[in-house]
Write a protein that holds these residues in place. Structure first.
Motif, PDB file in Angstrom:
ATOM      1  N   LEU A  65      18.820  87.939  75.157  1.00  0.00           N
ATOM      2  CA  LEU A  65      18.801  88.264  73.731  1.00  0.00           C
ATOM      3  C   LEU A  65      20.100  87.776  73.113  1.00  0.00           C
ATOM      4  N   GLY A  66      20.002  86.842  72.163  1.00  0.00           N
ATOM      5  CA  GLY A  66      21.171  86.318  71.470  1.00  0.00           C
ATOM      6  C   GLY A  66      21.198  86.806  70.037  1.00  0.00           C
ATOM      7  N   ILE A  67      22.319  87.405  69.639  1.00  0.00           N
ATOM      8  CA  ILE A  67      22.457  88.000  68.316  1.00  0.00           C
ATOM      9  C   ILE A  67      23.399  87.151  67.467  1.00  0.00           C
ATOM     10  N   CYS A  68      22.921  86.647  66.356  1.00  0.00           N
ATOM     11  CA  CYS A  68      23.673  85.805  65.416  1.00  0.00           C
ATOM     12  C   CYS A  68      24.297  84.620  66.170  1.00  0.00           C
ATOM     13  N   LEU A  69      25.600  84.619  66.446  1.00  0.00           N
ATOM     14  CA  LEU A  69      26.176  83.532  67.229  1.00  0.00           C
ATOM     15  C   LEU A  69      25.436  83.387  68.553  1.00  0.00           C
ATOM     16  N   GLY A  70      25.044  84.513  69.159  1.00  0.00           N
ATOM     17  CA  GLY A  70      24.306  84.446  70.415  1.00  0.00           C
ATOM     18  C   GLY A  70      22.985  83.725  70.273  1.00  0.00           C
ATOM     19  N   GLY A  71      22.322  83.873  69.116  1.00  0.00           N
ATOM     20  CA  GLY A  71      21.097  83.125  68.840  1.00  0.00           C
ATOM     21  C   GLY A  71      21.392  81.660  68.588  1.00  0.00           C
ATOM     22  N   GLN A  72      22.487  81.385  67.872  1.00  0.00           N
ATOM     23  CA  GLN A  72      22.885  80.003  67.620  1.00  0.00           C
ATOM     24  C   GLN A  72      23.261  79.302  68.921  1.00  0.00           C
ATOM     25  N   LEU A  73      23.925  80.021  69.823  1.00  0.00           N
ATOM     26  CA  LEU A  73      24.289  79.450  71.117  1.00  0.00           C
ATOM     27  C   LEU A  73      23.053  79.161  71.959  1.00  0.00           C
ATOM     28  N   LEU A  74      22.021  79.993  71.828  1.00  0.00           N
ATOM     29  CA  LEU A  74      20.771  79.735  72.531  1.00  0.00           C
ATOM     30  C   LEU A  74      20.170  78.418  72.056  1.00  0.00           C
ATOM     31  N   ALA A  75      20.115  78.222  70.745  1.00  0.00           N
ATOM     32  CA  ALA A  75      19.596  76.968  70.201  1.00  0.00           C
ATOM     33  C   ALA A  75      20.437  75.779  70.676  1.00  0.00           C
ATOM     34  N   ALA A  76      21.771  75.935  70.613  1.00  0.00           N
ATOM     35  CA  ALA A  76      22.661  74.846  71.029  1.00  0.00           C
ATOM     36  C   ALA A  76      22.514  74.543  72.515  1.00  0.00           C
ATOM     37  N   ALA A  77      22.340  75.587  73.325  1.00  0.00           N
ATOM     38  CA  ALA A  77      22.186  75.393  74.775  1.00  0.00           C
ATOM     39  C   ALA A  77      20.926  74.616  75.100  1.00  0.00           C
ATOM     40  N   LEU A  78      19.947  74.683  74.206  1.00  0.00           N
ATOM     41  CA  LEU A  78      18.690  73.961  74.406  1.00  0.00           C
ATOM     42  C   LEU A  78      18.696  72.609  73.693  1.00  0.00           C
TER      43      LEU A  78
END
Length: 232
Positions: free
Chosen positions: A83-96
């Motif tokens: 679960l990525g929250i704000c930056l954590g969600g952005q990092l998920l997108a960037a990691a992919l």
């Protein structure tokens, strides 16, 4: 065990920690901004990555972001609940391999988010009415990785939540904030410092339903990880 990554001293787990303690779910908090080491996927049942004032592309200024994105990619591919929250969600997108764009779709304050049809059927948002109240504090936003499922949008930011495969979620909104956290974030910038009372008042007006949403979202995530049998 559940592991939580904190990237910024001013962006703590907030009510996530409070709810986990109430549910008696053990977790370990890693403070990357202090230089603490990343956990190994082998030792985690699930991973939550919090937000931060930095951007997902600020690796030169925050070198820990590079190995963190590599860890997120490894976690997703291993099928570990994420679960990525704000930056954590952005990092998920960037990691992919998907762009995270600065100064796009900015939102600050208490705002409504609307689930998509697939969002209403998604395990993470199960039992959460649409629309629902969120707290937003972002200047950057993510594009959607190929093949993901869009779960929620808002009028100003079309990409509010998405799911990758069956195990990883990225959120643009903050389900973890408390009044104390909002006051701390507002103090970052004179332009928001003068709006502190209004930002807090807007949050207080929906605080009860916001807390119910935050609790249910966390419970749903814990269920996907096998850490909670049913909503409390």
């Amino acid at each position: 065990m559940l592991h939580i990554i904190q990237n910024d001293p001013d962006v703590p787990p907030g009510n996530l920690a409070e709810n986990l303690e109430t549910l008696e779910i053990a977790f370990r908090l890693h403070h990357l901004y202090r230089g603490e080491a990343l956990p190994s996927p082998a030792e985690m049942t699930a991973l939550i990555v919090l937000g931060g004032a930095m951007g997902a592309n600020d690796d030169a200024r925050y070198p820990f972001l590079t190995p963190l994105k590599a860890l997120i990619a490894e976690v997703v591919h291993a099928g570990i609940p994420y679960l990525g929250i704000c930056l954590g969600g952005q990092l998920l997108a960037a990691a992919l391999g998907t762009p995270v764009i600065s100064c796009r779709w900015e939102e600050l304050g208490t705002l409504q988010v609307i689930q998509t049809d697939k969002g209403e059927a998604d395990p993470l948002l199960h039992g959460i009415p649409s629309p629902f109240s969120t707290f937003q504090w972002h200047h950057d936003s993510f594009d959607l990785p190929a093949g993901v499922t869009l779960l929620a949008s808002s009028p100003a930011c079309p990409h509010q939540a998405f799911r990758v495969s069956s195990n990883a979620w990225g959120l643009q909104f903050h389900p973890e904030v408390t009044e104390q956290i909002i006051r701390a974030w507002a103090a970052w910038d004179p332009a928001t410092a003068c709006r502190t009372d209004a930002l807090v008042a807007d949050f207080q007006a929906v605080q009860s339903t916001y807390q119910n949403t935050a609790r249910r979202l966390l419970q749903n995530f814990l269920q996907t990880a096998g850490l909670l049998r049913c909503p409390a």
